[in-house]
Enzyme design. Structure first.
Site, PDB file in Angstrom:
ATOM      1  N   HIS A 155       9.285  -7.869   3.509  1.00  0.00           N
ATOM      2  CA  HIS A 155       8.182  -8.096   4.470  1.00  0.00           C
ATOM      3  C   HIS A 155       7.580  -6.770   4.941  1.00  0.00           C
ATOM      4  O   HIS A 155       7.042  -6.706   6.042  1.00  0.00           O
ATOM      5  CB  HIS A 155       8.639  -8.899   5.696  1.00  0.00           C
ATOM      6  CG  HIS A 155       9.406 -10.143   5.361  1.00  0.00           C
ATOM      7  ND1 HIS A 155       8.839 -11.387   5.297  1.00  0.00           N
ATOM      8  CD2 HIS A 155      10.724 -10.321   5.053  1.00  0.00           C
ATOM      9  CE1 HIS A 155       9.752 -12.292   4.970  1.00  0.00           C
ATOM     10  NE2 HIS A 155      10.918 -11.664   4.812  1.00  0.00           N
ATOM     11  N   SER A 276     -12.046  14.632  -1.103  1.00  0.00           N
ATOM     12  CA  SER A 276     -13.148  13.936  -0.437  1.00  0.00           C
ATOM     13  C   SER A 276     -14.344  14.873  -0.377  1.00  0.00           C
ATOM     14  O   SER A 276     -14.189  16.083  -0.200  1.00  0.00           O
ATOM     15  CB  SER A 276     -12.719  13.539   0.975  1.00  0.00           C
ATOM     16  OG  SER A 276     -13.851  13.383   1.809  1.00  0.00           O
ATOM     17  N   LYS A 282      -8.477  16.064   2.569  1.00  0.00           N
ATOM     18  CA  LYS A 282      -8.011  14.849   1.907  1.00  0.00           C
ATOM     19  C   LYS A 282      -7.445  15.077   0.501  1.00  0.00           C
ATOM     20  O   LYS A 282      -7.917  15.898  -0.251  1.00  0.00           O
ATOM     21  CB  LYS A 282      -9.158  13.821   1.783  1.00  0.00           C
ATOM     22  CG  LYS A 282      -9.597  13.185   3.077  1.00  0.00           C
ATOM     23  CD  LYS A 282      -8.536  12.363   3.765  1.00  0.00           C
ATOM     24  CE  LYS A 282      -8.237  11.063   3.049  1.00  0.00           C
ATOM     25  NZ  LYS A 282      -9.365  10.123   3.129  1.00  0.00           N
ATOM     26  N   GLU A 289      -5.275   3.623  -6.839  1.00  0.00           N
ATOM     27  CA  GLU A 289      -6.203   2.628  -6.301  1.00  0.00           C
ATOM     28  C   GLU A 289      -6.965   1.941  -7.424  1.00  0.00           C
ATOM     29  O   GLU A 289      -7.169   0.719  -7.416  1.00  0.00           O
ATOM     30  CB  GLU A 289      -7.183   3.297  -5.337  1.00  0.00           C
ATOM     31  CG  GLU A 289      -6.491   3.850  -4.101  1.00  0.00           C
ATOM     32  CD  GLU A 289      -7.429   4.730  -3.285  1.00  0.00           C
ATOM     33  OE1 GLU A 289      -7.840   4.297  -2.208  1.00  0.00           O
ATOM     34  OE2 GLU A 289      -7.765   5.837  -3.741  1.00  0.00           O
TER      35      GLU A 289
END
Ligand code: ARG
Length: 457
Positions: A155, A276, A282, A289
């Protein structure tokens, strides 16, 4: 060249022609079309329809076309409707009117179904190889990270300590099943539709079993209507690809999460991270992704093909022409993603200190219950007692291992002085030594078995 001009007095409208043509995507079947046609010519010869010399001329002409395709010298014409038409047109240019005998007793319906099966039989091993590449990366990681402990989650809540290697290997076995599935799929692909004709079968005495053997198929299909319309194999392939996509996506998602500052378990290498355009600090996990997103696209290919097949009238329908697009796309997607993912995994750095520090003492509550069980207490009673202990510790603002022995005893008399030995995550891990557990010795065995599965000693 049109293969079906005889009964028409007017040509197909330009826009309808463009919609109807499939050359753009089915030219990929060129080598398979050549092989299928050569085998068909041999079949026709055995059936007495072609002389040995005619068969030899046709096969040589096809061979030359194969070379042209291979060397990108084949010139496609605007009038080539699909790869089958293009090859037959070119054969006529090379060997003359004899080319017109090749299509005897055959239809593009059994021809295209054969070509796509041949293509899969050719390329399934390549996909398998790409999967093995990722399995190898996982095994290599598991070996390298053998002594690292981490919190295991259910979970997405901290649950029990595990070995990082055990976690890496948890992503190995789904891929192993994916490979098994591809192997089983190959058996169903290897049934030859050629010789089914348009739908009713071929009237010439073709030995279809010999034809199947000639093309490397296990056996011929046994119903010509099913032979030309069965696309289960393409759908199964799309499913296999989508499921592999899900497996990759699950792994990728975990890595995205573990690379966040909040977890801080992994760090991406520069080579597999992106920056970025706005925020200079970043380091983004784009590779992972995109892996996640590709899984969604793969599900789309599966859904698209399944929907195309839904409710089709019997035998061949032109809808079936669209089957190749999802099959090729699914293959291309996976073979593009798998190697990048394998390399990206290999280049991750692991923050083992951070992983270990994230194992908090409450994650040993199950071990505390097991401790009472070993003292003869029924598990349900032990669970209750440990629940009370956890509640008590929270109320006192203490961690479990900071409770005094008196406090422990006030909750359950079977808590002795040796209770503190429970609060070592390494113990918790070592105790889980039944087959399939996270104890180092069984993970080591698991690793060996995994290596055998991919042919590493
Ligand atoms: N290009 C077609 C396909 O891929 C070949 C079969 C055409 N058959 C037909 N009856 N028009 O499905």
């Amino acid at each position: 060249m049109k293969l079906w001009g005889g009964r028409f007095s007017e040509g197909l409208a330009r826009d309808a022609w463009a919609l109807n043509a499939s050359l753009e995507f089915d030219q990929r079947l060129g080598p398979q079309d050549i092989r299928g046609s050569q085998a068909w010519a041999r079949g026709l010869q055995k059936a007495g329809i072609l002389s040995a010399d005619e068969c030899a001329q046709i096969c040589a002409g096809l061979e030359a076309i194969g070379k042209e395709l291979e060397n990108h010298e084949f010139i496609f014409l605007e009038t080539d409707e699909d790869i089958h038409t293009a090859v037959e047109r070119r054969l006529g240019e090379i060997i003359g009117p004899l080319a017109g005998k090749l299509h005897t007793g055959r239809s593009r319906n059994d021809q295209v179904a054969t070509d796509l099966r041949l293509w899969l039989l050719d390329y399934l091993p390549e996909l398998e190889k790409a999967i093995i590449g990722l399995q190898t990366a996982l095994v290599t990681r598991a070996e390298k990270d053998m002594n690292v402990m981490m919190p295991g989650y259910t979970h997405l809540q901290r649950a029990q300590p595990i070995l990082l290697s055990h976690w890496w290997l948890s992503h190995f076995w789904p891929l192993q099943r994916d490979r098994e599935r591809l192997g089983q799929l190959a058996q169903r692909v290897a049934r030859l539709p050629l010789g089914s004709g348009a739908l009713a079968g071929t009237p010439f005495p073709i030995d279809r079993a010999a034809l199947a053997a000639d093309l490397g198929f296990d056996r011929p299909s046994l119903n010509s209507i099913d032979g030309v319309s069965d696309r289960d194999f393409a759908l199964e392939f799309a499913f296999c690809a989508a499921l592999t996509g899900l497996h990759l996506s699950k792994l990728a998602e975990a890595i995205v999460l573990f690379c966040s500052a909040e977890f801080g378990f992994f760090e991406l290498s520069d080579a597999y991270a992106t920056g970025s355009s706005l925020m200079p600090q970043k380091k983004n996990p784009d590779v992972f992704e995109l892996t996640r997103a590709k899984a969604s696209t793969l599900i789309g290919y599966l859904t698209g093909l399944m929907t195309t097949l839904n409710g089709l009238p019997s035998a061949y329908d032109k809808d079936l022409q669209e089957d190749k697009v999802p099959v090729f796309n699914a293959f291309d997607t996976l073979t593009a993603v798998l190697p990048v993912l394998a390399n990206a995994l290999g280049s991750l750095s692991i923050n083992s200190g951070r992983m270990q520090a994230s194992i908090d003492v409450s994650m040993l509550a199950t071990d505390l219950a097991d401790y009472l069980v070993e003292k003869g207490i029924p598990f349900r009673e032990a669970h209750e007692a440990v629940g009370k202990t956890v509640q008590y510790a929270i109320a006192k603002g203490k961690s479990l291992d900071a409770l005094s022995q008196a406090e422990f005893q006030s909750i359950h008399p079977k808590f002795d002085q040796d209770v503190y030995s429970v609060f070592d995550p390494a113990n918790s891990i070592t105790r889980r030594s039944a087959l399939g557990g996270t104890a180092p010795e069984v993970v080591e065995q698991q690793l060996q078995t995994a290596k055998e599965m991919i042919g590493i000693k």
